[in-house]
Design a protein around this motif. Structure first.
Motif, PDB file in Angstrom:
ATOM      1  N   ASP A  63       0.863  -1.156   0.181  1.00  0.00           N
ATOM      2  CA  ASP A  63      -0.133   0.035  -0.030  1.00  0.00           C
ATOM      3  C   ASP A  63       0.921   1.245   0.176  1.00  0.00           C
ATOM      4  N   LEU A  64       1.961   1.230   0.745  1.00  0.00           N
ATOM      5  CA  LEU A  64       2.957   2.658   0.942  1.00  0.00           C
ATOM      6  C   LEU A  64       3.796   2.577  -0.482  1.00  0.00           C
ATOM      7  N   LYS A  65       4.032   1.297  -1.039  1.00  0.00           N
ATOM      8  CA  LYS A  65       4.759   1.131  -2.085  1.00  0.00           C
ATOM      9  C   LYS A  65       4.181   1.912  -3.341  1.00  0.00           C
ATOM     10  N   GLU A  66       2.713   1.632  -3.466  1.00  0.00           N
ATOM     11  CA  GLU A  66       2.005   2.499  -4.515  1.00  0.00           C
ATOM     12  C   GLU A  66       1.854   3.853  -3.983  1.00  0.00           C
ATOM     13  N   GLN A  67       1.635   4.153  -2.951  1.00  0.00           N
ATOM     14  CA  GLN A  67       1.307   5.625  -2.538  1.00  0.00           C
ATOM     15  C   GLN A  67       2.609   6.298  -2.780  1.00  0.00           C
ATOM     16  N   PHE A  68       3.619   5.849  -2.339  1.00  0.00           N
ATOM     17  CA  PHE A  68       4.937   6.921  -2.354  1.00  0.00           C
ATOM     18  C   PHE A  68       5.778   6.337  -3.680  1.00  0.00           C
ATOM     19  N   ARG A  69       5.120   6.079  -4.776  1.00  0.00           N
ATOM     20  CA  ARG A  69       5.932   5.442  -5.908  1.00  0.00           C
ATOM     21  C   ARG A  69       6.870   6.644  -6.293  1.00  0.00           C
ATOM     22  N   THR A  70       6.623   7.856  -6.377  1.00  0.00           N
ATOM     23  CA  THR A  70       7.446   8.886  -6.836  1.00  0.00           C
ATOM     24  C   THR A  70       8.657   8.922  -5.860  1.00  0.00           C
ATOM     25  N   GLU A  71       8.256   9.212  -4.583  1.00  0.00           N
ATOM     26  CA  GLU A  71       9.376   9.292  -3.481  1.00  0.00           C
ATOM     27  C   GLU A  71      10.244   7.952  -3.600  1.00  0.00           C
ATOM     28  N   LEU A  72       9.662   6.942  -3.961  1.00  0.00           N
ATOM     29  CA  LEU A  72      10.550   5.431  -3.636  1.00  0.00           C
ATOM     30  C   LEU A  72      11.551   5.780  -4.986  1.00  0.00           C
ATOM     31  N   GLN A  73      11.153   6.260  -6.132  1.00  0.00           N
ATOM     32  CA  GLN A  73      11.786   6.374  -7.166  1.00  0.00           C
ATOM     33  C   GLN A  73      12.999   7.460  -6.968  1.00  0.00           C
ATOM     34  N   CYS A  74      12.776   8.467  -6.161  1.00  0.00           N
ATOM     35  CA  CYS A  74      13.718   9.363  -5.788  1.00  0.00           C
ATOM     36  C   CYS A  74      14.791   8.796  -4.878  1.00  0.00           C
ATOM     37  N   LEU A  75      14.572   8.075  -3.760  1.00  0.00           N
ATOM     38  CA  LEU A  75      15.424   7.422  -3.102  1.00  0.00           C
ATOM     39  C   LEU A  75      16.363   6.433  -3.709  1.00  0.00           C
ATOM     40  N   LEU A  76      15.803   5.512  -4.854  1.00  0.00           N
ATOM     41  CA  LEU A  76      16.733   4.893  -5.499  1.00  0.00           C
ATOM     42  C   LEU A  76      17.549   5.488  -6.448  1.00  0.00           C
ATOM     43  N   SER A  77      17.015   6.508  -6.974  1.00  0.00           N
ATOM     44  CA  SER A  77      18.083   7.335  -7.882  1.00  0.00           C
ATOM     45  C   SER A  77      18.928   7.988  -6.992  1.00  0.00           C
ATOM     46  N   VAL A  78      18.627   8.549  -5.664  1.00  0.00           N
ATOM     47  CA  VAL A  78      19.786   9.351  -4.773  1.00  0.00           C
ATOM     48  C   VAL A  78      20.860   8.121  -4.592  1.00  0.00           C
ATOM     49  N   GLU A  79      20.494   7.090  -4.179  1.00  0.00           N
ATOM     50  CA  GLU A  79      21.340   5.879  -3.763  1.00  0.00           C
ATOM     51  C   GLU A  79      22.275   5.640  -4.928  1.00  0.00           C
ATOM     52  N   GLU A  80      22.041   5.624  -6.241  1.00  0.00           N
ATOM     53  CA  GLU A  80      22.661   5.205  -7.471  1.00  0.00           C
ATOM     54  C   GLU A  80      23.716   6.372  -7.720  1.00  0.00           C
ATOM     55  N   ARG A  81      23.489   7.597  -7.270  1.00  0.00           N
ATOM     56  CA  ARG A  81      24.402   8.670  -7.447  1.00  0.00           C
ATOM     57  C   ARG A  81      25.286   8.991  -6.247  1.00  0.00           C
ATOM     58  N   LEU A  82      24.988   8.548  -5.074  1.00  0.00           N
ATOM     59  CA  LEU A  82      25.681   9.001  -3.899  1.00  0.00           C
ATOM     60  C   LEU A  82      26.673   7.745  -3.525  1.00  0.00           C
ATOM     61  N   PRO A  83      27.836   8.066  -3.506  1.00  0.00           N
ATOM     62  CA  PRO A  83      28.763   6.956  -3.105  1.00  0.00           C
ATOM     63  C   PRO A  83      28.919   6.914  -1.299  1.00  0.00           C
ATOM     64  N   GLN A  84      29.242   5.684  -1.072  1.00  0.00           N
ATOM     65  CA  GLN A  84      29.205   5.342   0.336  1.00  0.00           C
ATOM     66  C   GLN A  84      30.398   6.139   0.950  1.00  0.00           C
ATOM     67  N   ASN A  85      29.967   6.839   2.003  1.00  0.00           N
ATOM     68  CA  ASN A  85      30.881   7.398   2.748  1.00  0.00           C
ATOM     69  C   ASN A  85      31.421   6.746   4.154  1.00  0.00           C
ATOM     70  N   THR A  86      32.601   6.662   4.202  1.00  0.00           N
ATOM     71  CA  THR A  86      32.989   5.950   5.623  1.00  0.00           C
ATOM     72  C   THR A  86      33.910   6.795   6.392  1.00  0.00           C
ATOM     73  N   GLY A  87      33.982   8.271   5.826  1.00  0.00           N
ATOM     74  CA  GLY A  87      34.762   9.157   6.697  1.00  0.00           C
ATOM     75  C   GLY A  87      33.721   9.703   7.922  1.00  0.00           C
TER      76      GLY A  87
END
Length: 309
Positions: free
Chosen positions: A280-304
């Motif tokens: 139910d939340l996946k459908e409701q927040f479909r746009t935001e979920l896509q934004c989260l996936l996009s952000v994760e793809e372009r952000l490197p992991q930070n260990t500092g």
């Protein structure tokens, strides 16, 4: 299906506590925004009345605006407003989020003045009722017009709010809730003479006594009695509002930097997984979920040691 999904989430005590705590913040906002709007009108008028330059009633004709979060090359009128804002700030060392403001409107719009005392990300906000609890609490904390309110009580609720919004698992313990309830109640008591604040306090007390369990026909009952006084649509509505604020917090932190702390990355990943695990939340927040996936793809992991702002 939607009711069954909601019922399953409310069967988890930590998540139920998290939702209740979020509801309290929504009620804090409802109680405060009218009072703060009226007080900032008074503050705005007082600043003008007590400043010879501002009392002349001139308006900015240069359309001064910040560059990013900096406000440097502005006209003499806007510079005078900037001086007044800093003079009434309770913390001389604090970062002022000039990026929130439209300086050319300081002479005429009291809420543009208010936004200088708030967290970043409010440039498009024009009214008190558009602000969340965090913005309103920061205004109470950083503008000396509200010095009669115990600042320690304000800061304690801000601290609790930040812990709630930064909870990677979106769960809080019962002991945390007990301390949180005391903090909110003590703050609201400072403003019990304001009818909206008093009403918010009563609604908070009532909600904290309610079991949010939802009974689903044909499905095993969740722990505890069926809640009284609220329907599942009502619970779902404020769950949506709280999750949207949480999501915005995740996205704001991710988009403002090129890296995230391990904690920030964990929060981002957990939010993705949470939405994907609940249809139910996946459908409701479909746009935001896509934004989260996009952000994760372009952000490197930070260990500092870099931290989120």
């Amino acid at each position: 299906m939607v009711l069954e999904e909601l019922s399953a989430r409310l069967n988890e005590v930590g998540y139920k506590n998290w939702l209740k705590a979020g509801y309290c913040l929504l009620k804090v906002k409802d109680g405060l925004y009218g009072y703060l709007d009226a007080e900032m009108r008074h503050f705005h008028s007082s600043v003008i009345r007590n400043n010879d330059t501002l009392r002349r009633g001139r308006m900015c004709t240069s359309h001064c605006r910040p560059k990013g979060n900096q406000l440097q090359s502005v006209c003499p009128l806007c510079n005078e407003w900037k001086t007044e804002i800093l003079r009434h700030h309770t913390n001389a060392m604090a970062v002022v989020n000039w990026g929130n403001c439209r300086p050319w409107l300081w002479s005429s719009e009291h809420w543009e003045l208010a936004k200088a005392y708030m967290p970043r990300g409010l440039a498009n906000v024009t009214r008190a009722d558009q602000c969340d609890a965090a913005a309103l609490l920061n205004l109470l904390n950083f503008c000396d017009h509200f010095s009669s309110i115990n600042p320690q009580l304000v800061r304690e609720v801000i601290r609790c709010r930040n812990e709630l919004m930064h909870s990677c698992e979106m769960r809080v313990s019962t002991s945390w809730m007990e301390q949180y309830q005391r903090s909110v109640e003590q703050l609201l008591l400072q403003l019990r003479h304001v009818p909206e604040v008093a009403a918010a306090g009563r609604q908070i007390q009532e909600m904290l006594l309610v079991d949010l369990s939802v009974l689903v026909p044909g499905v095993d009952c969740v722990d505890g009695d069926q809640m009284e006084g609220a329907e599942h649509e009502f619970i779902s509505q404020w769950e949506t509002e709280l999750l949207r604020e949480f999501l915005q917090d995740v996205l704001n932190n991710a988009e403002e930097g090129k890296t995230l702390t391990p904690e920030g990355m964990e929060k981002l990943k957990n939010m993705q997984q949470f939405l994907q695990d609940h249809q139910d939340l996946k459908e409701q927040f479909r746009t935001e979920l896509q934004c989260l996936l996009s952000v994760e793809e372009r952000l490197p992991q930070n260990t500092g040691e870099e931290t989120m702002s």
